[in-house]
Design a protein around this motif. Structure first.
Motif, PDB file in Angstrom:
ATOM      1  N   ASP A 187      21.879  13.673 -35.055  1.00  0.00           N
ATOM      2  CA  ASP A 187      22.762  12.307 -34.929  1.00  0.00           C
ATOM      3  C   ASP A 187      24.072  12.929 -34.360  1.00  0.00           C
ATOM      4  O   ASP A 187      24.619  14.043 -34.884  1.00  0.00           O
ATOM      5  CB  ASP A 187      22.678  12.065 -36.364  1.00  0.00           C
ATOM      6  CG  ASP A 187      21.547  11.558 -37.032  1.00  0.00           C
ATOM      7  OD1 ASP A 187      20.515  11.404 -36.094  1.00  0.00           O
ATOM      8  OD2 ASP A 187      21.627  11.440 -38.140  1.00  0.00           O
ATOM      9  N   GLU A 246      20.403   9.336 -33.815  1.00  0.00           N
ATOM     10  CA  GLU A 246      21.346   8.332 -34.085  1.00  0.00           C
ATOM     11  C   GLU A 246      22.511   8.574 -33.120  1.00  0.00           C
ATOM     12  O   GLU A 246      22.852   9.702 -32.885  1.00  0.00           O
ATOM     13  CB  GLU A 246      22.009   8.435 -35.557  1.00  0.00           C
ATOM     14  CG  GLU A 246      20.813   8.056 -36.338  1.00  0.00           C
ATOM     15  CD  GLU A 246      21.468   8.156 -37.642  1.00  0.00           C
ATOM     16  OE1 GLU A 246      22.590   8.157 -38.106  1.00  0.00           O
ATOM     17  OE2 GLU A 246      20.559   8.192 -38.977  1.00  0.00           O
ATOM     18  N   TRP A 290      33.953   5.284 -39.882  1.00  0.00           N
ATOM     19  CA  TRP A 290      34.279   5.942 -41.285  1.00  0.00           C
ATOM     20  C   TRP A 290      35.361   7.061 -40.788  1.00  0.00           C
ATOM     21  O   TRP A 290      35.374   7.923 -41.573  1.00  0.00           O
ATOM     22  CB  TRP A 290      32.954   6.751 -41.402  1.00  0.00           C
ATOM     23  CG  TRP A 290      31.965   7.370 -40.382  1.00  0.00           C
ATOM     24  CD1 TRP A 290      30.731   6.480 -40.014  1.00  0.00           C
ATOM     25  CD2 TRP A 290      32.307   8.297 -39.485  1.00  0.00           C
ATOM     26  NE1 TRP A 290      30.124   7.130 -39.185  1.00  0.00           N
ATOM     27  CE2 TRP A 290      30.828   8.459 -38.599  1.00  0.00           C
ATOM     28  CE3 TRP A 290      32.844   9.480 -39.426  1.00  0.00           C
ATOM     29  CZ2 TRP A 290      30.764   9.317 -37.758  1.00  0.00           C
ATOM     30  CZ3 TRP A 290      32.646  10.302 -38.436  1.00  0.00           C
ATOM     31  CH2 TRP A 290      31.559  10.237 -37.538  1.00  0.00           C
ATOM     32  N   PHE A 332      16.783   3.446 -46.000  1.00  0.00           N
ATOM     33  CA  PHE A 332      17.430   3.511 -47.217  1.00  0.00           C
ATOM     34  C   PHE A 332      16.683   2.518 -48.123  1.00  0.00           C
ATOM     35  O   PHE A 332      17.311   1.265 -48.408  1.00  0.00           O
ATOM     36  CB  PHE A 332      18.846   3.272 -47.218  1.00  0.00           C
ATOM     37  CG  PHE A 332      19.496   4.448 -46.533  1.00  0.00           C
ATOM     38  CD1 PHE A 332      19.885   5.447 -47.158  1.00  0.00           C
ATOM     39  CD2 PHE A 332      20.036   4.599 -45.234  1.00  0.00           C
ATOM     40  CE1 PHE A 332      20.518   6.648 -46.894  1.00  0.00           C
ATOM     41  CE2 PHE A 332      20.587   5.668 -44.754  1.00  0.00           C
ATOM     42  CZ  PHE A 332      20.844   6.558 -45.594  1.00  0.00           C
ATOM     43  N   PHE A 360      22.044   4.402 -34.280  1.00  0.00           N
ATOM     44  CA  PHE A 360      22.221   3.718 -35.824  1.00  0.00           C
ATOM     45  C   PHE A 360      23.232   2.650 -35.288  1.00  0.00           C
ATOM     46  O   PHE A 360      24.147   2.881 -34.859  1.00  0.00           O
ATOM     47  CB  PHE A 360      22.603   4.516 -36.789  1.00  0.00           C
ATOM     48  CG  PHE A 360      23.172   3.914 -37.779  1.00  0.00           C
ATOM     49  CD1 PHE A 360      22.288   3.627 -38.885  1.00  0.00           C
ATOM     50  CD2 PHE A 360      24.419   3.614 -37.922  1.00  0.00           C
ATOM     51  CE1 PHE A 360      22.636   3.028 -39.988  1.00  0.00           C
ATOM     52  CE2 PHE A 360      24.617   2.765 -38.989  1.00  0.00           C
ATOM     53  CZ  PHE A 360      23.825   2.594 -40.319  1.00  0.00           C
ATOM     54  N   TYR A 418      27.941  11.507 -33.355  1.00  0.00           N
ATOM     55  CA  TYR A 418      28.833  10.363 -33.236  1.00  0.00           C
ATOM     56  C   TYR A 418      30.090  10.896 -32.812  1.00  0.00           C
ATOM     57  O   TYR A 418      30.896  11.226 -33.463  1.00  0.00           O
ATOM     58  CB  TYR A 418      29.099   9.896 -34.741  1.00  0.00           C
ATOM     59  CG  TYR A 418      27.785   9.314 -35.324  1.00  0.00           C
ATOM     60  CD1 TYR A 418      27.762   7.817 -35.195  1.00  0.00           C
ATOM     61  CD2 TYR A 418      26.916   9.707 -36.058  1.00  0.00           C
ATOM     62  CE1 TYR A 418      26.656   7.201 -35.626  1.00  0.00           C
ATOM     63  CE2 TYR A 418      25.916   9.097 -36.636  1.00  0.00           C
ATOM     64  CZ  TYR A 418      25.724   7.836 -36.108  1.00  0.00           C
ATOM     65  OH  TYR A 418      24.704   7.057 -36.746  1.00  0.00           O
ATOM     66  N   VAL A 453      32.605   3.508 -34.692  1.00  0.00           N
ATOM     67  CA  VAL A 453      31.716   3.716 -36.228  1.00  0.00           C
ATOM     68  C   VAL A 453      32.834   3.122 -37.341  1.00  0.00           C
ATOM     69  O   VAL A 453      33.634   2.226 -36.760  1.00  0.00           O
ATOM     70  CB  VAL A 453      31.599   5.280 -36.374  1.00  0.00           C
ATOM     71  CG1 VAL A 453      30.744   5.948 -35.414  1.00  0.00           C
ATOM     72  CG2 VAL A 453      32.977   5.967 -36.386  1.00  0.00           C
ATOM     73  N   GLU A 468      19.535  13.033 -43.183  1.00  0.00           N
ATOM     74  CA  GLU A 468      20.666  13.816 -43.089  1.00  0.00           C
ATOM     75  C   GLU A 468      20.878  14.585 -44.172  1.00  0.00           C
ATOM     76  O   GLU A 468      21.855  14.384 -45.115  1.00  0.00           O
ATOM     77  CB  GLU A 468      22.119  13.051 -42.743  1.00  0.00           C
ATOM     78  CG  GLU A 468      22.029  12.343 -41.173  1.00  0.00           C
ATOM     79  CD  GLU A 468      23.414  11.615 -40.856  1.00  0.00           C
ATOM     80  OE1 GLU A 468      24.046  11.482 -41.921  1.00  0.00           O
ATOM     81  OE2 GLU A 468      23.357  11.492 -39.585  1.00  0.00           O
TER      82      GLU A 468
END
Ligand code: GAL
Length: 648
Positions: A241, A275, A283, A14, A313, A243, A281, A119
């Protein structure tokens, strides 16, 4: 990083606003420094193209590049991924940036992989603006040729939707009631393709400038908006990724399923866990920590399912920004007192000892059919029941396979299925003519098909296949479905299985859905034993050509489904990787000179496992005594067997 055994870093994902602080003015000094530093430290770089979050100057100068939702709401900058995939401003900007990056770092010795975007579609899977509308029309012209073709495919005589020119055609914006279903389906196809074109724009530049550097973009497991079958064809390596939620009692099963999908997307080639979080996390509503050993368990599980590497990540936990409460390898506090850091360091050391597995393959005798377009079509509104959800149906069949330690691939109906002993088709609602013919030929030539309800209902335009449901499979299955019986939330139907083996019948229940079946030659394995369906077939088995086709017309309760899947495996000659105590996952990877057996204890109790003769443990072997392995909760053993089971 060296202490943690890091050998690959994703860099700059980013950082567009840093790399190009003003239009056309680049600042690479900071990135040069980090690239050089990593190289000097013996660490390679998966360099990001940094295009996932356009800089503020771009949307300030060109607000028309911002994405618009179906109801006309524009999404503003201030988060990330705020671009319309069809915007020429965004696309030109990515060309300029990627070209500059690829030119600058093409020869850099640290560069080993390109990480395109990030993503794709995660926050903005589709845009409904006027620019997108024009791109949608172009896409439709290529698909249908003329407006008459579109009218036929979309069935526009219904509700007076007949178009007289392309200019009248729009994305499925917010309408008084359901937009045309084929319009919605085509818009999902278009939106996946349009983001893929963004990826392709970058991919073309990268392969031109650095033909020997592999290119990837990170996937998100079963992510509905993107047809990853198509996407994976454009990648050199599939990356994912994952999670898992530590509060999810089935997290292990969910991650195994994602791993099997990633391996299948690459047609068996090793993939990479791009990731995962070192710990919690930020979120979810509640962000539970990973239990001690859980990060290692899930990391090694990815390897078991075919990954060749494990990444995280993120490296360092941030002080500022939206993700400062997301865990990282390097926490806010001192590393030395951080349990997470110690687990990360241990994992790094352990992975260093597992080089032998690189490039090895995970064998599977079972394929589960999974097609993104059928998923999209199945979950369009205005169906007999909204309770049939694609991933839940996949899981229903995956679960008993996982619990029995039978490894499964995912495949499309049009894929070559001849190598599989058993093919499972959970609610394959939409199927192309070619897919239906391929499945019939698979069975005819000796394959074993296990198909569940509401399959084979529509063609690729989402038009009903007439002539009796499920029209393309009526002969293969030896039956016809006369009517559907969607069940209410708490409604169940009783089912009676004739258990030929024991000479007694056993009872089960069905949920969500049932069907009224007329048998045309298939054997009845179970019948409904309640409601107006009483006495009619619920589960059937048909011989077709040299193969078998089993049909399940309801969502069986978990025990009945487990029995059914196990007997389907037995009939097809599919056996488990190994018989192990409940809660233990057993997966095999085949190397040129032997195999690796992964035993992963997802359960809460220590278990004892009799180790196959001649196996040696690659990761410690501390627990092996008298040919028995003691595996504590969340512990993993990786056993190496040389060719033909002889000692390695
Ligand atoms: C991923 C994303 C990362 C980070 C992470 C947090 O979806 O690629 O940039 O946001 O989630 O879990």
């Amino acid at each position: 990083m060296r202490e943690a055994g890091v050998n690959l870093v994703s860099l700059g994902i980013f950082s567009w606003s840093r790399l190009e602080p003003q239009e056309g003015k680049f600042d690479f000094a900071w990135l040069d420094r980090i690239m050089n530093l990593l190289h000097e430290g013996g660490i390679s770089v998966d360099l990001a193209t940094a295009t996932a979050s356009p800089p503020p100057w771009m949307s300030h100068a060109h607000p028309e590049m911002l994405p618009v939702l179906a109801d006309g709401v524009r999404l503003w900058p201030g988060g990330r991924q705020h671009y319309c995939p069809s915007s020429s401003i965004y696309r030109d900007g990515t060309r300029r940036l990627v070209d500059a990056l690829a030119t600058r770092y093409a020869e850099h010795p640290a560069l080993v992989m390109w990480h395109v975007g990030n993503e794709y579609g995660c926050h903005v899977p589709a845009c409904f603006c006027d620019v997108s509308a024009r791109a949608f029309r172009k896409w439709l012209t290529e698909r249908y040729g003329d407006i008459a073709g579109l009218n036929r495919a979309w069935g526009t005589d219904f509700w007076s939707q007949r178009y007289s020119s392309w200019d009248e055609v729009l994305p499925p914006r917010r309408t008084p009631t359901w937009p045309n279903p084929t319009q919605q389906l085509d818009f999902m196809r278009f939106s996946s393709d349009e983001l893929l074109e963004c990826y392709e724009i970058e991919h073309r530049i990268l392969t031109e400038r650095t033909p020997n550097i592999p290119v990837t973009t990170n996937f998100m497991r079963f992510f509905k908006p993107l047809d990853y079958w198509k996407w994976a064809e454009r990648e050199d390596i599939v990356t994912d990724d994952v999670y898992q939620d530590p509060l999810d009692p089935e997290a292990g099963m969910h991650a195994a399923m994602a791993g099997d999908l990633m391996r299948s997307l690459g047609h068996g080639k090793p993939w990479l866990l791009m990731e995962q979080s070192p710990n919690r996390v930020n979120w979810r509503e509640v962000n539970a920590p990973k239990l001690p050993g859980q990060m290692r368990l899930w990391s090694l599980q990815a390897l078991a399912r075919g990954a060749d590497g494990v990444m995280f990540f993120q490296w360092r936990q941030s002080r500022a920004g939206a993700e400062k409460f997301h865990s990282a390898m390097v926490p806010h506090g001192p590393t030395q007192s951080s349990p997470t850091w110690h687990e990360v360091v241990q994992l790094g050391a352990e992975l260093r000892g597992l080089d032998a597995l690189r490039g090895s393959r995970v064998p599977a005798n079972v394929a589960i059919l999974f097609d993104w377009e059928s998923w999209w079509a199945l979950e369009l509104p205005s169906k007999p029941s909204n309770r049939i959800q694609q991933v839940a149906q996949l899981e229903a069949f995956y679960r008993p396979l996982f619990e029995a330690n039978v490894t499964a691939d995912f495949a499309r109906p049009t894929d070559d299925l001849s190598g599989y002993k058993l093919v499972v088709a959970p609610s394959l609602y939409m199927v192309s003519d070619a897919g239906a013919a391929n499945l019939a030929a698979y069975v005819e030539k000796g394959g074993n098909l296990l198909m569940s309800f509401f399959s084979g209902i529509v063609d690729v335009n989402e038009h009903i296949r007439l002539g009796g449901y499920p029209q393309p499979f009526v002969r293969v299955l030896g039956l016809q479905v006369l009517d559907w019986v969607p069940l209410g939330d708490s409604e169940k139907v009783a089912i009676e299985f004739a258990d030929a083996g024991k000479g007694s019948n056993y009872r089960a229940t069905g949920d969500i859905w049932a069907e009224l079946i007329e048998v045309h030659g298939a054997d009845v394995i179970a019948t409904f034993a309640s409601s107006h369906l009483n006495g009619s077939a619920a589960v059937t088995l048909n011989r077709f050509g040299a193969g078998t086709a089993q049909y399940v017309s309801t969502q069986l309760d978990p025990i009945a489904l487990e029995n059914l899947v196990r007997s389907a495996c037995a009939r097809a000659g599919v056996s488990p990787v190994m018989n192990v105590p409940a809660g233990v996952e057993a997966v095999q990877r085949d190397m040129a000179d032997g195999s690796l057996l992964f035993l992963l204890n997802h359960g809460a109790a220590t278990v004892e496992i009799a180790v196959p003769g001649g196996a040696v443990s690659l990761n410690g072997g501390k627990a092996m005594r008298d040919g028995r392995l003691h595996l504590e909760p969340r512990d993993v053993a990786i056993l190496r067997r040389s060719e033909a089971g002889a000692p390695a």
